[in-house]
Structures are given as structure tokens and as C-alpha cells.
Design a protein around this motif. Structure first.
Motif, mmCIF file in Angstrom:
data_model
loop_
_atom_site.group_PDB
_atom_site.id
_atom_site.type_symbol
_atom_site.label_atom_id
_atom_site.label_comp_id
_atom_site.label_asym_id
_atom_site.label_seq_id
_atom_site.Cartn_x
_atom_site.Cartn_y
_atom_site.Cartn_z
ATOM 1 N N GLY A 25 0.813 -1.208 0.000
ATOM 2 C CA GLY A 25 0.000 0.000 0.000
ATOM 3 C C GLY A 25 0.847 1.258 0.000
ATOM 4 N N GLY A 26 2.071 1.155 0.528
ATOM 5 C CA GLY A 26 2.963 2.305 0.550
ATOM 6 C C GLY A 26 3.803 2.429 -0.706
ATOM 7 N N GLY A 27 3.539 1.581 -1.694
ATOM 8 C CA GLY A 27 4.267 1.661 -2.961
ATOM 9 C C GLY A 27 5.577 0.910 -2.985
ATOM 10 N N GLU A 28 5.878 0.129 -1.936
ATOM 11 C CA GLU A 28 7.116 -0.627 -1.905
ATOM 12 C C GLU A 28 6.962 -1.958 -2.641
ATOM 13 O OE1 GLU A 28 9.637 0.619 1.980
ATOM 14 O OE2 GLU A 28 8.046 -0.845 2.293
ATOM 15 N N GLN A 29 8.023 -2.340 -3.332
ATOM 16 C CA GLN A 29 8.046 -3.603 -4.057
ATOM 17 C C GLN A 29 8.977 -4.591 -3.356
ATOM 18 O OE1 GLN A 29 6.531 -4.811 -7.202
ATOM 19 N NE2 GLN A 29 7.297 -6.619 -6.135
ATOM 20 N N GLN A 30 8.485 -5.783 -3.079
ATOM 21 C CA GLN A 30 9.330 -6.822 -2.508
ATOM 22 C C GLN A 30 10.227 -7.419 -3.597
ATOM 23 O OE1 GLN A 30 6.334 -9.450 -0.702
ATOM 24 N NE2 GLN A 30 7.084 -8.787 1.294
ATOM 25 N N VAL A 31 11.467 -7.703 -3.226
ATOM 26 C CA VAL A 31 12.432 -8.291 -4.162
ATOM 27 C C VAL A 31 13.117 -9.467 -3.475
ATOM 28 C CG1 VAL A 31 14.494 -7.900 -5.574
ATOM 29 C CG2 VAL A 31 12.819 -6.066 -5.272
ATOM 30 N N ILE A 32 13.141 -10.598 -4.153
ATOM 31 C CA ILE A 32 13.749 -11.807 -3.607
ATOM 32 C C ILE A 32 15.195 -11.927 -4.062
ATOM 33 C CG2 ILE A 32 13.754 -14.349 -3.765
ATOM 34 C CD1 ILE A 32 10.704 -14.229 -3.893
ATOM 35 N N ALA A 33 16.068 -12.305 -3.133
ATOM 36 C CA ALA A 33 17.436 -12.715 -3.442
ATOM 37 C C ALA A 33 17.646 -14.062 -2.764
ATOM 38 C CB ALA A 33 18.453 -11.693 -2.942
#
Length: 226
Positions: A25-33
């Protein structure tokens, strides 16, 4: 995405580098490593997943699904965040979203709850809570034969040092993952922080078309279910 949808799509998606899910909702994108943590010795083929600082050796229970004795690679899914401007969110760092023991290098045909002997988890549209309880914000994989070794690694030595805490503290600000070997037995434990902390976390077993286990995955509820 709920548990039933994950059963259909597979937990493999947790272990692919790159963006995952929709922005928050805050515009953050999760990224997997994905990070490889080395090999886990399973001399009896009886895998245990537990909080290493809580479980007593005599209380350790292995999953009903046993594998061939040997060593197996362990990997963890680390999730970090990219803000709305495309910059890393340094305040959050990363979270360990899931941990996996790979038994066979092949895709899973189906995923089912990994249970201990005598335990039954019904496959319902809304899954009941199952898994192991975490009280130290830490989880681990180890062989049942390593339960006593884990007790030594997770306790203080004569100088007041704890091998497992020291190993975790050396990585990711204490979040791990860490692969620690007991000098007395040569058996090892792979430990890691558990997502956002304490809770009850499920482990799933992926099977091939023959019904053999190909992977065990513990989910720490970090990756967006969307």
C-alpha cells in the motif's frame, strides 16, 4: 495468495531472484534474493525444523517423511524492499522469507503439509494453523541425530560464548543464515531469523509424480500473498 493457491502454484516462486507480488500500500516492491547456505548433513534422513533456542533434545521431532541419509543443500529466500522511487529501503534491510532443504533437483508436482508422526493437517479451503512455534525469532533445520549437538551449539560454553548466536550475529545484523558444525559430532545445524519474528511457521513438503519428497520449505509469511 492464500495457502491453497500456493499449493497449486508451488513454493518454487519463493526461490526465484527478482520482484515478487504486487507493491504494498505504501508503494514498496518486494524483491527476492536467494542465498545458498551450504550442505546439511542428514545421517539418519530424519529432518527436524524447530526453534533452536527452545527445543530440548528429547523433545525434537522429525518429519514423517524421511529421506535417504546424506547431505542436502539448504537455501533461504531473502526479501528486501524497493521504495516508490526505485531505491532500496535501507531501514528495513532484508527479511528471511523462507528456508528450503532440496532433496532432489527436480520440480515438485504437489505440496502438502510436512507433519510429524501422528499429526494430521486437513486440506481445507482455509488451512488450519500448523507448524513449529518460534519464541526466539530463530528457526533451524537439523537431523534428529543432531539434537544433542544443537543443544551444545545453542548454549553457552565455559567462557559464556554461544556458537549459534555468534554465527548468526556475524551475518545480516544477526538475521543469518548461518551453517554451524558441532566439533564433537561433526553434525551441523542451519539456522536463520524467522521473517518478522516470533510465531508459528509451517513447513511444506514438495513431492514428485512418484510421491517422493523433493524439497522441504518453511514459510515465514513475509512474501505478499497477492
Amino acid at each position: 495468495m492464500g495457502a491453497v493457491a500456493l499449493i497449486r502454484s508451488g513454493f518454487e516462486r519463493f526461490f526465484v531472484d527478482g520482484p515478487v507480488g504486487m507493491p504494498t500500500g505504501g508503494g514498496e516492491q518486494q524483491v527476492i534474493a536467494v542465498q545458498q547456505v551450504g550442505e546439511l548433513a542428514l545421517p539418519t534422513g530424519r529432518l527436524v525444523a524447530a526453534d533452536p533456542f527452545v527445543v530440548w533434545p528429547e523433545d525434537a521431532e522429525s518429519f514423517a517423511d524421511e529421506v535417504e541419509p546424506g547431505t542436502y543443500p539448504v537455501s533461504v529466500s531473502l526479501v528486501s524492499y524497493i521504495d516508490g522511487d526505485g531505491l532500496p529501503d535501507e531501514r528495513q534491510g532484508y527479511r528471511v522469507a523462507a528456508a528450503k532443504v532440496t532433496v532432489k533437483d527436480e520440480p515438485a508436482y504437489s505440496w502438502r503439509p510436512a507433519v510429524v508422526p501422528g499429526e494430521h493437517v486437513p486440506m481445507l479451503p482455509v488451512m488450519p494453523e500448523f507448524g513449529y512455534e518460534v519464541k526466539s525469532s530463530t528457526g533451524a533445520f537439523f537431523d534428529l541425530a543432531a539434537a544433542s549437538a544443537l543443544d551444545r551449539l545453542a548454549g553457552d560454553d565455559a567462557l559464556g560464548n554461544c556458537a549459534l548466536i555468534d554465527a548468526l550475529g556475524a551475518v545480516g545484523g544477526g538475521r543469518g543464515p548461518a551453517n554451524v558444525t558441532d566439533a564433537r559430532t561433526g553434525l551441523n545445524v542451519v539456522a536463520f531469523s524467522t521473517g518478522w519474528g516470533d510465531g508459528v511457521y509451517p513447513t511444506w513438503v514438495g513431492r514428485n509424480t512418484a510421491g517422493d519428497p523433493v524439497a522441504f520449505v518453511t514459510d515465514f509469511f513475509v512474501i505478499n500473498r497477492i
